[in-house]
Design an enzyme around this catalytic site. Structure first.
Site, PDB file in Angstrom:
ATOM      1  N   ASP A   1     -21.342  32.463 -17.302  1.00 50.16           N
ATOM      2  CA  ASP A   1     -22.259  33.591 -17.214  1.00 50.16           C
ATOM      3  C   ASP A   1     -21.782  34.685 -18.164  1.00 50.16           C
ATOM      4  OD1 ASP A   1     -24.407  33.467 -15.643  1.00 50.16           O
ATOM      5  OD2 ASP A   1     -23.507  34.287 -13.837  1.00 50.16           O
TER       6      ASP A   1
ATOM      7  N   ILE B   1       0.845  -1.202   0.000  1.00 51.63           N
ATOM      8  CA  ILE B   1       0.000   0.000   0.000  1.00 51.63           C
ATOM      9  C   ILE B   1       0.878   1.249   0.000  1.00 51.63           C
ATOM     10  CG2 ILE B   1      -1.719   1.310   1.307  1.00 51.63           C
ATOM     11  CD1 ILE B   1      -2.764  -1.374   2.347  1.00 51.63           C
TER      12      ILE B   1
ATOM     13  N   GLY C   1     -29.126  35.418 -18.209  1.00 50.65           N
ATOM     14  CA  GLY C   1     -30.521  35.784 -17.971  1.00 50.65           C
ATOM     15  C   GLY C   1     -30.953  36.909 -18.903  1.00 50.65           C
ATOM     16  N   ASP C   2     -29.995  37.446 -19.674  1.00 50.21           N
ATOM     17  CA  ASP C   2     -30.267  38.563 -20.584  1.00 50.21           C
ATOM     18  C   ASP C   2     -31.048  38.076 -21.807  1.00 50.21           C
ATOM     19  OD1 ASP C   2     -30.099  41.155 -21.492  1.00 50.21           O
ATOM     20  OD2 ASP C   2     -27.973  41.342 -20.977  1.00 50.21           O
TER      21      ASP C   2
ATOM     22  N   ASN D   1       6.332   0.345  -4.532  1.00 51.27           N
ATOM     23  CA  ASN D   1       5.576  -0.661  -3.783  1.00 51.27           C
ATOM     24  C   ASN D   1       5.672  -2.041  -4.410  1.00 51.27           C
ATOM     25  OD1 ASN D   1       3.814   2.060  -3.147  1.00 51.27           O
ATOM     26  ND2 ASN D   1       3.962   0.654  -1.450  1.00 51.27           N
TER      27      ASN D   1
ATOM     28  N   ARG E   1     -28.142  49.323 -25.908  1.00 53.28           N
ATOM     29  CA  ARG E   1     -29.309  49.789 -25.159  1.00 53.28           C
ATOM     30  C   ARG E   1     -29.382  51.297 -25.376  1.00 53.28           C
ATOM     31  NH1 ARG E   1     -30.200  49.147 -18.669  1.00 53.28           N
ATOM     32  NH2 ARG E   1     -32.275  50.031 -18.624  1.00 53.28           N
TER      33      ARG E   1
ATOM     34  N   ARG F   1     -31.981  34.116 -21.372  1.00 53.81           N
ATOM     35  CA  ARG F   1     -33.241  34.212 -20.596  1.00 53.81           C
ATOM     36  C   ARG F   1     -33.509  32.914 -19.831  1.00 53.81           C
ATOM     37  NH1 ARG F   1     -34.586  38.776 -18.989  1.00 53.81           N
ATOM     38  NH2 ARG F   1     -36.729  39.428 -18.986  1.00 53.81           N
TER      39      ARG F   1
ATOM     40  N   LYS G   1     -35.090  61.772 -19.839  1.00 53.21           N
ATOM     41  CA  LYS G   1     -34.399  60.654 -20.513  1.00 53.21           C
ATOM     42  C   LYS G   1     -35.299  59.427 -20.410  1.00 53.21           C
ATOM     43  CE  LYS G   1     -31.564  58.353 -16.965  1.00 53.21           C
ATOM     44  NZ  LYS G   1     -31.691  58.995 -15.691  1.00 53.21           N
TER      45      LYS G   1
END
Length: 1041
Positions: free
Chosen positions: A351, A307, A625-626, A767, A559, A677, A514
């Site tokens: 992500d 061992i 998640g966008d 061994n 955006r 998403r 805006k």
């Protein structure tokens, strides 16, 4: 209550039989409490310490060692004479090893369990409810809230349960639900039903989720779920149900352990059976039982020899060193075994926000009107550099640097950006970076104002803290903000009412607006061109909207925000600000000034990292998640998709994925590279599908919602800026939230695995040698050459140091040009097994040979015959075969010392052989890994220590050697290098003829080609020493004749 978001407020109240103004009666509360229980997440019933400890002894090899320790202890108890003390050393050392391994194991397990407990930090202590026993709102412990309770929440509160909003008591209600959904900006809520029963949490705009925070506003609602039935409770259940998979290396070592334990059992039984005939030998006093116990001890020694006790410690050390190297590259590894798993990662699910991108919104394009002729107009379009919140950047027009102060439209645009804004920049001195204070979108506008510097403010000599808001401050000194008309969903805009700080007849109050372009432009009647105000015709409007549409789609998917002004608004006394439905009436007759386009830009270094992943055969999947458009656009920018690649079968939204059949979902996971998403449950599903293809998946995440997927993936990677739950559920934390760090960690993982293979093989060949040695001594009937306490010393200390140093072997140059290794590939292939068997057999034979040399041929030895040596148990004074032989010599410590010294020296030579799997020592000399040279010197020093420093020789039952005996040790040990060089040569030229082989194996190698790359200093140092060594006289030949 199921699908409460689809129901009207009246339906939800009726379902619970509750009145919004009075709340539940005490009788209802009692019944509901009995039905649903307390509003808290149950404490995780982790394993007890005892269970964890017992678990550590479920490994077969550990059990064999434990058995060996118990047997050794029992035998030591009955030991007589001088050996009593030394007999107890062995079981004590074995137990010490087992305890140390168990402590490491328990510590790692405990770490893994903390994730579920960390969820409790999101439970609020108190909640505010309306109940019939009191007229006003009352504060109660959050755990006592029940479904149907009417709850009030206000800014700063932590939501105490899942709530369906019934009424909003402020202009707007904003909620920060990033811990649950991963959305980076706060979300505006409303009370209208959301008719889609399959809406994801992000789209349930009339719901408040337990554990999220109220960012602005005040509202009331009815509790629809508590405790484990809340969204955060479902995440907890999913985490509890997720079992930790064993890493590929752990699985390999488990398989190896099983095979080894079977072999050990067979060999032990074989040794015992071979010697049944010797049980009655005179040396045992003619007692069959004593003879059986003696050979039983040898069988125990065999088990200890076979061992590799040092292996767990060496693996842990190598992985720990790997984690230190990774930490320097910003990858903090929480679970040691995962370091190696990183090396066979085949898919990275990342992500988008903050990992592939900077998570720092920045304006990159803007336009104002240049000329208007009739129904047509031309625009001045500008690009802006800089992709972080640092207030440094340039404004370009047609790729030329411009001064913004020369354009009246830009001066007004900057004024609107600075005043119609509640955010600012802050310089974090500790981190040395600029950070946002407030909303991401507004901070991007603040940063734009700094880059534009429309009043040519002198910025030289300002400290970084002063520089953060210098240009914004100049604008804010010109006008005073009187009040703000908050953003609302119906008009999709917000505005501020400003008055000049120095009133004059020419300067007057203004409103700056805006908002979303379509909403603002519909309320504009004019456009600003320079200083002039020109009526907005349908042609001009069409032109403006076409540019905005173009910016919002395609490669950029920006955006867009429209900026406008109301040049002569009503006087503030005439405005009714109590009711937000009036705001739209004050934001009419606007003048359009310009438009800005912003995005969360990709990190600069990500594109090259993704290219490296492709070379290394690793698929990168973006999970976000966008929305899908933005996600695909970023994928194209960073190289996950090429510019004009068709993504119809490679990009899916969570909804599209759910609508596929099970087989189609499985197929999608096989090819897709973008999921948009998505909800947390999708992430877990994607991991499951990938695992069904035997992919090794690395999954990134930062929110509470990501924890189940992080726990399920082979490598869960949390963000340094993420939640405590995500970090504790993960194997690795990215200190800098950067995707490129993952790729660096994968490279490190591959290098670690290669080195690990080398030292595991090195320890195993050692061994094998020990087993062969004990087997040979038993089969030939020789006295014991090695005893268990010596074997433990070799396995743990003298072998452990070089094995650890092999973890420092330099990585291959082409390590990231190969595909990920198959996690199922064996640790030791057939040919390698033969190689280590051959080496092991030589080690065993050499060890026994060294002991035999002392008995048969050494000058100071007894010089007995081979027959006498192999029948030493029959040695008695009246036995004619042993006339003239003192039977005590068979218990001399010299042969054991020779055997142990040969074993240690051969292992040092073997360590040199392990520098490279197939490369010759003449081409890769020892100083390629200076740590290994140091480890070999240290191991030999420790061997001298137990030989020459009292009382260690007594414990190990050995004695100091003289020069002749040491020369003999070296003569027997060095041929192992020649043997392995021959086997490497065969492997290089006949079995694995790869890049290294200069000539095809069939042709004889020319002298110049054969000597190319040889380390001549190594040859010139070693050759004379070897020739001298073998020319000395040590009676070696006397052994054979």
């Amino acid at each position: 209550m199921e699908n409460a978001h689809t129901k009207t407020v009246e339906e939800v109240l009726a379902y619970f039989g509750v009145n919004e103004s009075t709340g539940l009666s005490l009788e209802q509360v009692k019944k509901l409490k009995e039905k649903w229980g307390s509003n808290e997440l149950p404490a995780e019933e982790g394993k007890t310490l005892l269970e964890l400890v017992i678990e550590q002894f479920e490994d077969l090899l550990v059990r064999i060692l434990l058995l060996a320790a118990c047997i050794s202890f029992v035998l030591a108890w009955f030991e007589e004479g001088e050996e009593t003390i030394t007999a107890f050393v062995e079981p004590f050392v074995i137990l010490l090893i087992l305890v140390a391994n168990a402590i490491v194991g328990v510590w790692q397990e405990r770490n893994a369990e903390n994730a579920i407990e960390a969820l409790k930090e999101y439970e609020p202590e108190m909640g505010k409810v309306y109940r019939q026993d009191r007229k006003s709102v009352q504060r109660i412990k959050a755990r006592d809230i029940v479904p149907g309770d009417i709850v009030e929440v206000a800014v700063g509160d932590k939501v105490p349960a899942d709530i369906r909003i019934t009424s909003i008591k402020s202009t707007t209600l904003r909620v920060d639900q990033s811990i649950l959904t991963g959305e980076s900006v706060s979300v505006i809520k409303h009370t209208d039903p959301v008719p889609d029963p399959r809406a994801v949490n992000q789209d349930k705009k009339n719901m408040l989720f337990s554990g999220t925070n109220i960012a602005a506003g005040k509202a009331m609602g009815v509790v629809i779920a508590t405790g484990v039935n809340t969204e955060i409770g479902k995440i907890r259940d999913e985490m509890v149900a997720t079992e930790q998979e064993r890493t590929p290396l752990q699985q390999k070592l488990d398989e190896f352990g099983e095979q080894l334990s079977k072999v050990i059992s067979l060999i032990c039984i074989a040794v015992w059976i071979i010697n049944i005939g010797h049980f009655n030998d005179p040396v045992h006093g003619g007692s069959w039982i004593r003879g059986a116990i003696y050979y039983f001890k040898i069988a125990v020694a065999l088990a200890v020899a076979a061992i590799p006790e040092g292996l767990p410690a060496v693996i842990t050390t190598c992985l720990a060193l790997g984690t230190r190297r990774m930490a320097k590259k910003n990858a903090i590894v929480r679970s040691l075994p995962s370091v190696e798993t990183l090396g066979c990662t085949s898919v990275i699910c990342s992500d988008k926000t903050g990992t592939l991108t900077t998570n720092q919104m920045s304006v990159c394009r803007m336009f104002i009107l240049d000329k208007v002729e009739g129904d047509s107009c031309s625009l001045n379009e500008f690009t802006v550099t800089g992709s972080t919140y640092a207030p440094m950047g340039e404004v370009h027009k047609d790729d030329k640097l411009i001064k913004c102060s020369q354009y009246d439209g830009l001066v007004e645009l900057a004024t609107i950006c600075a005043l119609c804004n509640d955010s600012s920049l802050d310089y974090n001195e500790a981190k040395g970076v600029y950070e946002k204070v407030g909303e991401a979108t507004e901070t991007a506008l603040t940063c734009l104002v700094e880059k534009m510097n429309v009043f040519d403010t002198d910025l030289k000599g300002l400290s970084r803290i002063e520089r953060a808001n210098a240009c914004n401050s100049v604008i804010k000194q010109l006008m005073k903000k009187e009040f703000t008309l908050e953003f609302s969903r119906d008009r999709k805009s917000m505005s501020v009412y400003c008055t000049p700080n120095k009133p004059s007849r020419t300067s007057m109050s203004k409103m700056f607006v805006k908002g979303a372009p379509e909403g603002v432009i519909d309320r504009c009647t004019h456009v600003r061109v320079g200083n002039a105000k020109i009526p907005l015709s349908s042609g001009i409007k069409q032109k403006i909207m076409s540019v905005i549409r173009e910016w919002g789609t395609g490669r950029d998917t920006l955006r867009c925000l429209a900026l406008a002004t109301h040049d002569n608004p009503p006087r503030k006394e005439e405005m009714n600000l109590e009711d937000s439905s009036n705001f739209i009436n004050y934001e009419t007759n606007l003048t359009f000034v310009g438009c800005v386009g912003m995005l969360d830009p990709p990190r600069i270094e990500v594109a090259s990292s993704i290219k490296l992943c492709k070379q290394a055969g690793i698929r990168v999947i973006m999970i976000t998640g966008d929305n899908k458009g933005t996600a695909v656009a970023i994928c194209r920018r960073i190289g996950i998709f090429v510019e004009d690649e068709d993504v119809s079968t490679k990009a899916f939204t969570g909804r599209e994925f759910d609508e596929l059949s099970l087989a189609a979902q499985r197929d999608a996971c096989h090819h897709a590279r973008c999921f948009a998403r998505v909800e947390p449950s999708h992430k877990s599903k994607i991991v499951e599908f990938l695992q069904s293809f035997d992919e090794i998946t690395a999954m990134t995440g930062d929110g509470v919602n990501d924890a189940p997927a992080l726990k399920k993936a082979e490598i869960g990677i949390a963000m340094g800026s993420g939640t405590a739950v995500a970090k504790t559920a993960s194997e690795m934390v990215l200190a800098d939230d950067n995707f490129s760090t993952i790729v660096a960690a994968v490279e490190e993982g591959r290098a670690i695995y290669n080195n690990m293979k080398q030292f595991i093989r090195y320890l195993i060949s050692s061994n094998v040698g020990e087993v062969v040695c004990i087997f040979l001594t038993a089969a030939l009937g020789f006295p014991e050459a090695l005893i268990p306490v010596q074997l433990l010393w070799v396995n743990l200390v003298t072998d452990g140091l070089p094995a650890t140093a092999l973890g420092f072997n330099p990585p291959d140059l082409d390590i990231m040009n190969k595909p990920p290794r198959n996690p199922k590939e064996p640790l030791i292939s057939g040919w390698l097994f033969f190689r280590y068997l051959a080496i092991g057999c030589y080690v065993g034979a050499a060890t026994v040979g060294a002991a035999a040399w002392w008995f048969i041929a050494a000058d100071g030895g007894p010089r007995v015959t081979f027959y006498q040596l192999s029948h030493f148990l029959q040695c008695k004074e009246d036995n004619p075969d042993f006339s003239g032989v003192d039977c005590v010599v068979f218990e001399s410590p010299y042969p054991m010392t020779m055997a142990l010294s040969v074993l240690v020296t051969i292992e040092m030579c073997n360590a040199l052989n392990s520098l490279s799997e197939n490369q010759s020592l003449m081409r890769m000399p020892p100083w390629e890994n200076i740590w290994l040279v140091g480890a070999i010197c240290l191991s030999m020093s420790l061997h001298f220590l137990i030989l020459y420093v009292e009382p260690l020789p007594i414990i190990f039952q050995i004695t100091p050697l003289n020069v002749t005996q040491w020369l003999m040790v070296l003569k027997i040990s060095l041929p192992v290098i020649l043997l392995d060089e021959t086997l490497k040569y065969v492997a290089r030229n006949y079995l694995e003829p790869g890049k290294d082989s200069v000539q095809p194996a069939t042709k004889p190698c020319s002298l110049s080609a054969c000597t190319e790359g040889v380390s001549w200093p190594f040859v010139f140092i070693t050759l004379p020493l070897v020739i001298w060594l073998y020319s000395t006289d040590t009676n070696f030949s006397d052994m054979f004749w």
